[in-house]
Scaffold this active site. Sequence first.
Site, short mmCIF file in Angstrom:
data_model
loop_
_atom_site.label_atom_id
_atom_site.label_comp_id
_atom_site.label_asym_id
_atom_site.label_seq_id
_atom_site.Cartn_x
_atom_site.Cartn_y
_atom_site.Cartn_z
N CYS A 106 -1.24 -2.18 2.09
CA CYS A 106 -0.76 -0.79 2.13
C CYS A 106 -0.98 -0.20 3.86
O CYS A 106 -1.94 -0.22 4.22
CB CYS A 106 -1.50 0.10 1.40
SG CYS A 106 -1.63 1.92 1.52
N CYS B 50 5.45 -2.27 -5.90
CA CYS B 50 4.59 -1.25 -5.42
C CYS B 50 5.30 -0.39 -4.64
O CYS B 50 5.84 -0.50 -3.66
CB CYS B 50 3.49 -2.04 -4.66
SG CYS B 50 2.27 -0.90 -3.76
N CYS C 93 -8.26 1.66 5.21
CA CYS C 93 -6.86 1.65 4.65
C CYS C 93 -6.09 1.98 6.07
O CYS C 93 -6.20 3.01 6.59
CB CYS C 93 -6.64 2.70 3.63
SG CYS C 93 -4.86 2.97 3.24
N GLU D 204 6.91 2.74 2.87
CA GLU D 204 6.81 1.08 2.49
C GLU D 204 6.73 1.05 0.97
O GLU D 204 6.25 1.73 0.38
CB GLU D 204 5.34 0.57 2.82
CG GLU D 204 4.99 0.66 4.45
CD GLU D 204 3.55 0.08 4.55
OE1 GLU D 204 3.10 0.37 5.88
OE2 GLU D 204 3.06 -0.67 3.69
N CYS E 276 -9.13 7.00 3.68
CA CYS E 276 -10.10 6.16 3.35
C CYS E 276 -10.36 5.10 4.52
O CYS E 276 -9.26 4.72 5.31
CB CYS E 276 -9.55 5.03 2.19
SG CYS E 276 -9.06 6.21 0.69
N CYS F 291 -1.01 9.71 4.32
CA CYS F 291 -2.00 10.03 3.09
C CYS F 291 -3.12 10.97 3.92
O CYS F 291 -3.53 10.83 5.03
CB CYS F 291 -2.52 8.85 2.57
SG CYS F 291 -3.51 9.13 1.28
S1 SF4 Z 1 -6.24 3.92 0.20
FE1 SF4 Z 1 -5.14 4.57 1.80
S2 SF4 Z 1 -3.11 5.54 0.78
FE2 SF4 Z 1 -4.82 5.18 -0.96
S3 SF4 Z 1 -5.75 7.16 -0.98
FE3 SF4 Z 1 -6.89 5.65 0.51
S4 SF4 Z 1 -5.91 6.44 2.36
FE4 SF4 Z 1 -4.73 7.13 0.95
#
Ligand code: SF4
Length: 331
Positions: free
Chosen positions: A320, A90, A104, A75, A101, A97
């Site tokens: 995101c 962005c 997210c 993206e 987190c 990832c």
């Molecule tokens: S916010 Fe999402 S993309 Fe960014 S480091 Fe944490 S899990 Fe990875």
Amino acid sequence: MQELGLPKFRAAQIHTWIYAKNVSSFDEMTNLGAPVREKLKQVARIGCLEIAHLQVSRDETRKYLFQLPDGKIVESVLMSFNDRTTLTACVSSQVGCAVGCTFCATGYLGFKRNLTAQEIVDQIMMIQRESGKRIANIVYMGQGEPLLNTEEVIKSIHTLIESVGIGARHITVSTSGVIPGIERLRDEDLPVCLALSLHAPDSKTREEIVPITKKYPLGPLIESLKDYADSTRRRVTIEYVLLAGVTDRPEQAKALAEMVRDVHCMINLIPFNPTENNLGEIMYERPSREAQLKFKQLAERTGKTVTIRLERGTDIDAACGQLHNKFLKAK
Ligand code: SF4
């Protein structure tokens, strides 16, 4: 050029057409001559991405899903802000990832692979071509942790500065707190901006919502951030997501202010944009406007500038990982 039996200077000409002039076809490279252009068409193409999907919001935020050569999807987002005349893109640095987190949507995808520098730069080139607009600011805040793909990210930054003509001070790398990556970026001596996604001032909360905290604890992380700011003489940005009842408590605002007291920084508060996890659950809530303003006021107590992020593209899936998740579910 050597393989094609062409003189070396053609390489520099083609490089300029692609990166500085951002053309989308060899036919536009008018100083090459028709036989050279035909040769190039037979052996090469410009760019390695295809647009898989595009959403445009009422505020003109454009959210792209790009298909990579191996079929994977990333993206990117193009945003304009009312108070700025320039455009910000962005970009993603990884497919998925590994940081995970808990707030997210990308974290729920898991890690698939690193992007190459070319795939990172091509996001910018494709956005400029599709939108017909010139990008002035770039933030590495899309999918992925840029400092777990540090060498390709650094290579892409060099291309953006040296070939595309984007100023280093208009490029921001955002990290969840990978200390070796922060040190590597400092040593590269590029005057780019660094943003740390801090999100909690106490280890217990941060370990829960940003699991990489267990590997890179808060104390050494703040030290490395301070070191980056001191060495580069650049003000760093602290990103802080406000999750109702989890990270928006008054004592956390005070602890945040104390924690960064000696760091040359500003604080950017991000009221949470509710996101479904892969089970379709909404894990966190957004604090009320009143709670956001209270937190801001308390976080300002040691004299730092504190802002509340202006949101873009809320009528599309601009946070995101959101669009990517929907796209995958629909397939
Ligand atoms: S916010 Fe999402 S993309 Fe960014 S480091 Fe944490 S899990 Fe990875």
